[in-house]
Scaffold this active site. Structure first.
Site, PDB file in Angstrom:
ATOM      1  N   VAL A 132       0.826  -1.197   0.000  1.00  0.00           N
ATOM      2  CA  VAL A 132       0.000   0.000   0.000  1.00  0.00           C
ATOM      3  C   VAL A 132       0.865   1.254   0.000  1.00  0.00           C
ATOM      4  O   VAL A 132       0.598   2.217  -0.729  1.00  0.00           O
ATOM      5  CB  VAL A 132      -0.936   0.016   1.227  1.00  0.00           C
ATOM      6  CG1 VAL A 132      -1.819   1.262   1.227  1.00  0.00           C
ATOM      7  CG2 VAL A 132      -1.781  -1.243   1.271  1.00  0.00           C
ATOM      8  N   GLU A 133       1.898   1.238   0.821  1.00  0.00           N
ATOM      9  CA  GLU A 133       2.705   2.436   1.024  1.00  0.00           C
ATOM     10  C   GLU A 133       3.630   2.743  -0.146  1.00  0.00           C
ATOM     11  O   GLU A 133       3.738   3.885  -0.573  1.00  0.00           O
ATOM     12  CB  GLU A 133       3.544   2.284   2.313  1.00  0.00           C
ATOM     13  CG  GLU A 133       2.749   2.367   3.602  1.00  0.00           C
ATOM     14  CD  GLU A 133       2.270   3.774   3.883  1.00  0.00           C
ATOM     15  OE1 GLU A 133       2.756   4.714   3.233  1.00  0.00           O
ATOM     16  OE2 GLU A 133       1.401   3.945   4.755  1.00  0.00           O
ATOM     17  N   SER A 134       4.320   1.743  -0.658  1.00  0.00           N
ATOM     18  CA  SER A 134       5.402   2.011  -1.611  1.00  0.00           C
ATOM     19  C   SER A 134       5.476   1.017  -2.758  1.00  0.00           C
ATOM     20  O   SER A 134       6.399   1.114  -3.573  1.00  0.00           O
ATOM     21  CB  SER A 134       6.740   1.981  -0.867  1.00  0.00           C
ATOM     22  OG  SER A 134       6.997   0.675  -0.354  1.00  0.00           O
TER      23      SER A 134
END
Length: 533
Positions: A132-134
């Site tokens: 999700v983040e990166s």
């Protein structure tokens, strides 16, 4: 339950990623982690020290499938079904090749993350949060100045002791960032009485934002679980995105998705280096490519490890002994390449640093100088790479050059030299491009500061190309400090000064992370005086 508009759900994928965007799948921007308030976290010591694995509930060699180990450690309720989760899951199902690429990218890091999450008795769905983040890109850098696989913004990284220097950015350090992220998530879970969905929402929006939303619902007599809270649009999609990913990993064949096979064993080992070392030298000793070494140690910006430590490198498990033996046999003088520079009359430390592509701070540290005073006739030690620039293909400089040079269809590159007083917004207006676009082309965030003499790549739709250094007479943009008045809104202020709401948000970090402005609050504006009043 209130139905979320389709556009809002698409925005949750990352600036229209996968909806109406013309970005490639690999370019989906990561979700920036939100800055915690002081009561969200307590500074943790020794973030690069892993939790002892004796406390790990699962034996690592139960089977040879890391994905199966991950599924057995699931702890969230994945039976929840609603439109928000379905939209995210359907997007991945329509783009299975993206999921395959991301899980392939995770191979180097996932085993370590799972081990550390198990040691904390955390739901193993959290090990998927870097998707999700990166998208498991260790070099990811977002419009919110968040960096690394877990997307820490500068202030949060500082709070957790992740240093940012000319040599490295420890927000990208696999050990430090993973342990900081898991510790932070654990603290957020404790804050919300073990509610992991609220902890995840807080990781994205900030604990204070979630607490205020809970209070509003309590006062209105409404439920206070995640699904009923009025949270920022990005956050309303952030948690469903992780749940959708976890559901797909649980049964990938159901959704036509292929997971890259990952063996249930450690990918890397940690080796103490005993001091600074050139990365091409270290790669040669370990018998791996320099690219592989950078991917395992993505915190390093330059051609060598940081002189300030921690003095360790991650190397593939099967190269550990070879690397240890090579280090032990390497003469001290061959760890780094040093140039000796004799100071001449009229020299200054800044000019010497620029000439040798380093900084005054680095020269002061290496040569044990207390200030900038140097004496003609004396010698300075200057560090430099032992190989050509092409051998350090994932250094900060090389990654910037590659990104600036990547062709953009229908556009021509202009090389722009930053002048005193320049801002990204002003330059973007001159060439009729977006601020976020301009920042992204140059591995920056819209809020990053420019340096005089810095070279920017501007991919303009006009026919103008080449190198441009603007004259000072060309500047009609002025910086203003505007005090918000009663009754003001972002839209009213943007209309008055002939700028956009997104511009105002990009110039003011607090506004970017909050939906409201208050009377007396001061905003920074960059206004073209030819088009105002």
């Amino acid at each position: 339950m209130k139905k979320i508009p389709t556009l809002a759900l698409c925005l949750g994928l990352g600036v229209l990623g996968g909806c109406a965007s013309n970005q490639s799948l690999d370019e989906l921007p990561p979700m920036p982690a939100a800055e915690p308030s002081v009561d969200d976290v307590n500074l943790a010591n020794g973030m690069d020290e892993p939790i002892p694995l004796e406390s790990t509930p699962n034996e690592p060699n139960q089977n040879n499938d890391l994905w199966e180990r991950l599924r057995k450690g699931y702890g969230l309720d994945l039976t929840v079904e609603n439109d928000r989760i379905r939209v995210q899951r359907d997007w991945y199902a329509r783009h299975p090749q993206y999921f395959t690429r991301v899980t392939t990218r995770s191979e180097r890091y996932l085993h370590y993350i799972i081990e550390q999450a198990e040691a904390r008795n955390m739901p193993l769905e959290l090990a998927l949060l870097p998707i999700v983040e990166s998208a498991f890109d260790p070099f990811a850098y977002s419009h919110g100045r968040a960096a690394g696989p877990w997307q820490f913004i500068p202030s949060t990284g500082d709070y957790f002791g992740m240093k940012r220097t000319w040599w490295e950015d420890q927000r990208r350090d696999i050990l430090k960032s993973t342990n900081a992220a898991l510790d932070y998530l654990q603290k957020l879970s404790n804050r919300f009485d073990g509610d992991w969905l609220l902890a995840l929402a807080s990781y994205n929006a900030g604990g204070g934002t979630v607490s205020r939303a809970i209070r509003r619902n309590e006062e209105a007599g409404r439920p206070t679980d995640f699904w009923h809270l009025d949270l920022p649009r990005e956050t309303t999609a952030y948690v469903p995105k992780l749940l959708a990913i976890a559901q797909i990993v649980k049964a990938p064949e159901t959704y036509g998705v292929t997971l890259h096979p990952i063996q249930n064993e450690a990918y890397f080992s940690t080796v103490e280096t005993g001091g600074q070392i050139d990365l091409t030298q270290a790669a040669r000793l370990a018998d791996i490519s320099v690219e592989e070494l950078y991917l395992l140690n993505p915190s390093f910006n330059r051609w060598a490890t940081s002189p300030d430590g921690p003095h360790r490198l991650l190397v593939p498990v099967d190269r550990e002994e070879r690397f240890r033996t090579g280090l032990a046999e390497l003469p001290e003088g061959q760890r780094m390449q040093w140039a000796r520079y004799e100071i001449r009359p009229g020299d200054n430390l800044g000019a010497i640093a620029r000439k040798h592509r380093t900084t005054p701070q680095v020269l002061r540290s290496i040569n044990k100088l207390n200030g900038n005073t140097i004496i003609a006739g004396r010698t300075l030690l200057i560090p430099g790479p032992s190989s050509g620039k092409g051998d350090y293909s994932l250094s900060e400089e090389a990654r910037l050059a590659a990104n600036q040079s990547r062709e953009r269809k229908g556009r021509q590159r202009v090389n722009y030299t930053v002048q005193s007083g320049d801002t990204l917004w002003e330059i973007s207006r001159r060439y009729d491009v977006g601020v976020k676009e301009l920042a992204k082309w140059n591995n920056m965030a819209p809020g990053d500061r420019l340096r005089i003499g810095q070279s920017l790549a501007v991919w303009s739709e006009s026919s103008q190309g080449g190198t441009v250094t603007p004259s000072k007479d060309d500047k009609m943009v002025r910086k203003l400090r505007y005090a918000v008045r009663s009754g003001d809104s972002l839209y009213a202020i943007a209309d008055r000064f002939n700028v956009s709401v997104n511009d105002i948000k990009s110039w003011n970090d607090r506004v970017a992370s909050n939906r409201y402005i208050k009377p007396g609050q001061r905003l920074t504006l960059y206004v073209d005086i030819r088009k105002t009043f």
